[in-house]
Design a protein around this motif. Structure first.
Motif, PDB file in Angstrom:
ATOM      1  N   VAL A 233       0.485  -1.218  -0.044  1.00  0.00           N
ATOM      2  CA  VAL A 233      -0.180  -0.050   0.180  1.00  0.00           C
ATOM      3  C   VAL A 233       1.170   1.141  -0.428  1.00  0.00           C
ATOM      4  CG1 VAL A 233      -1.653   1.314   1.362  1.00  0.00           C
ATOM      5  CG2 VAL A 233      -2.161  -1.123   0.481  1.00  0.00           C
ATOM      6  N   MET A 234       1.945   1.041   0.929  1.00  0.00           N
ATOM      7  CA  MET A 234       2.638   2.306   0.666  1.00  0.00           C
ATOM      8  C   MET A 234       3.291   2.553  -0.592  1.00  0.00           C
ATOM      9  SD  MET A 234       4.769   1.790   4.489  1.00  0.00           S
ATOM     10  CE  MET A 234       5.824   2.901   4.076  1.00  0.00           C
ATOM     11  N   MET A 235       4.281   1.136  -1.754  1.00  0.00           N
ATOM     12  CA  MET A 235       4.356   1.742  -2.832  1.00  0.00           C
ATOM     13  C   MET A 235       2.603   2.451  -3.876  1.00  0.00           C
ATOM     14  SD  MET A 235       6.694  -1.519  -3.059  1.00  0.00           S
ATOM     15  CE  MET A 235       6.772  -1.498  -5.068  1.00  0.00           C
ATOM     16  N   LEU A 236       2.103   1.866  -3.399  1.00  0.00           N
ATOM     17  CA  LEU A 236       0.767   1.620  -3.882  1.00  0.00           C
ATOM     18  C   LEU A 236       0.763   3.818  -3.963  1.00  0.00           C
ATOM     19  CD1 LEU A 236      -2.378   1.593  -6.126  1.00  0.00           C
ATOM     20  CD2 LEU A 236      -3.156   0.930  -3.922  1.00  0.00           C
ATOM     21  N   HIS A 237       0.416   4.350  -3.229  1.00  0.00           N
ATOM     22  CA  HIS A 237       0.501   5.813  -2.570  1.00  0.00           C
ATOM     23  C   HIS A 237       1.250   6.522  -3.231  1.00  0.00           C
ATOM     24  CE1 HIS A 237      -1.048   8.412  -0.182  1.00  0.00           C
ATOM     25  NE2 HIS A 237      -0.019   9.000   0.146  1.00  0.00           N
ATOM     26  N   ASN A 238       2.633   5.881  -3.743  1.00  0.00           N
ATOM     27  CA  ASN A 238       3.153   6.507  -4.274  1.00  0.00           C
ATOM     28  C   ASN A 238       3.078   6.652  -5.755  1.00  0.00           C
ATOM     29  OD1 ASN A 238       5.230   7.498  -2.569  1.00  0.00           O
ATOM     30  ND2 ASN A 238       6.403   5.548  -2.330  1.00  0.00           N
ATOM     31  N   ARG A 239       2.657   5.092  -6.090  1.00  0.00           N
ATOM     32  CA  ARG A 239       2.886   4.610  -7.449  1.00  0.00           C
ATOM     33  C   ARG A 239       1.945   5.600  -8.345  1.00  0.00           C
ATOM     34  NH1 ARG A 239       4.672   4.552 -12.637  1.00  0.00           N
ATOM     35  NH2 ARG A 239       3.843   2.459 -13.457  1.00  0.00           N
ATOM     36  N   ILE A 240       0.468   6.024  -7.779  1.00  0.00           N
ATOM     37  CA  ILE A 240      -0.485   6.148  -8.028  1.00  0.00           C
ATOM     38  C   ILE A 240      -0.790   7.939  -8.405  1.00  0.00           C
ATOM     39  CG2 ILE A 240      -1.847   6.881  -6.010  1.00  0.00           C
ATOM     40  CD1 ILE A 240      -3.325   4.803  -8.866  1.00  0.00           C
TER      41      ILE A 240
END
Length: 80
Positions: free
Chosen positions: A21-28
């Motif tokens: 989810v941390m990676m998703l927060h950045n990638r989105i």
């Protein structure tokens, strides 16, 4: 040649909560509003965390499925 059904992809296989989810927060943030991000993860907690992430931040969870032990999500970035 086929057109991909998504605009960007995040490979979070092998990572455990809270990393996907941390990676998703950045990638989105790299995806244009209205475009699709495909996320592939192996952590079962993503089936709970990613839908909540989308609901909380105003993104649309277009598709969610399990494919051979991997969890695949298709997220349409919201306007915010």
């Amino acid at each position: 040649m086929t057109v991909p059904e998504f605009d960007a992809e995040l490979d979070a296989r092998g990572l455990f909560c809270p990393e996907p989810v941390m990676m998703l927060h950045n990638r989105i943030n790299d995806v244009e509003p209205g475009h699709l991000l495909r996320v592939v993860a192996t952590d079962p907690s993503t089936t709970r965390d990613i839908p909540r992430f989308c609901q909380f931040l105003g993104h649309e969870l277009v598709k969610e499925e399990e494919q051979g032990g991997e969890f695949v999500f298709l997220i349409r970035r919201g306007e915010a």
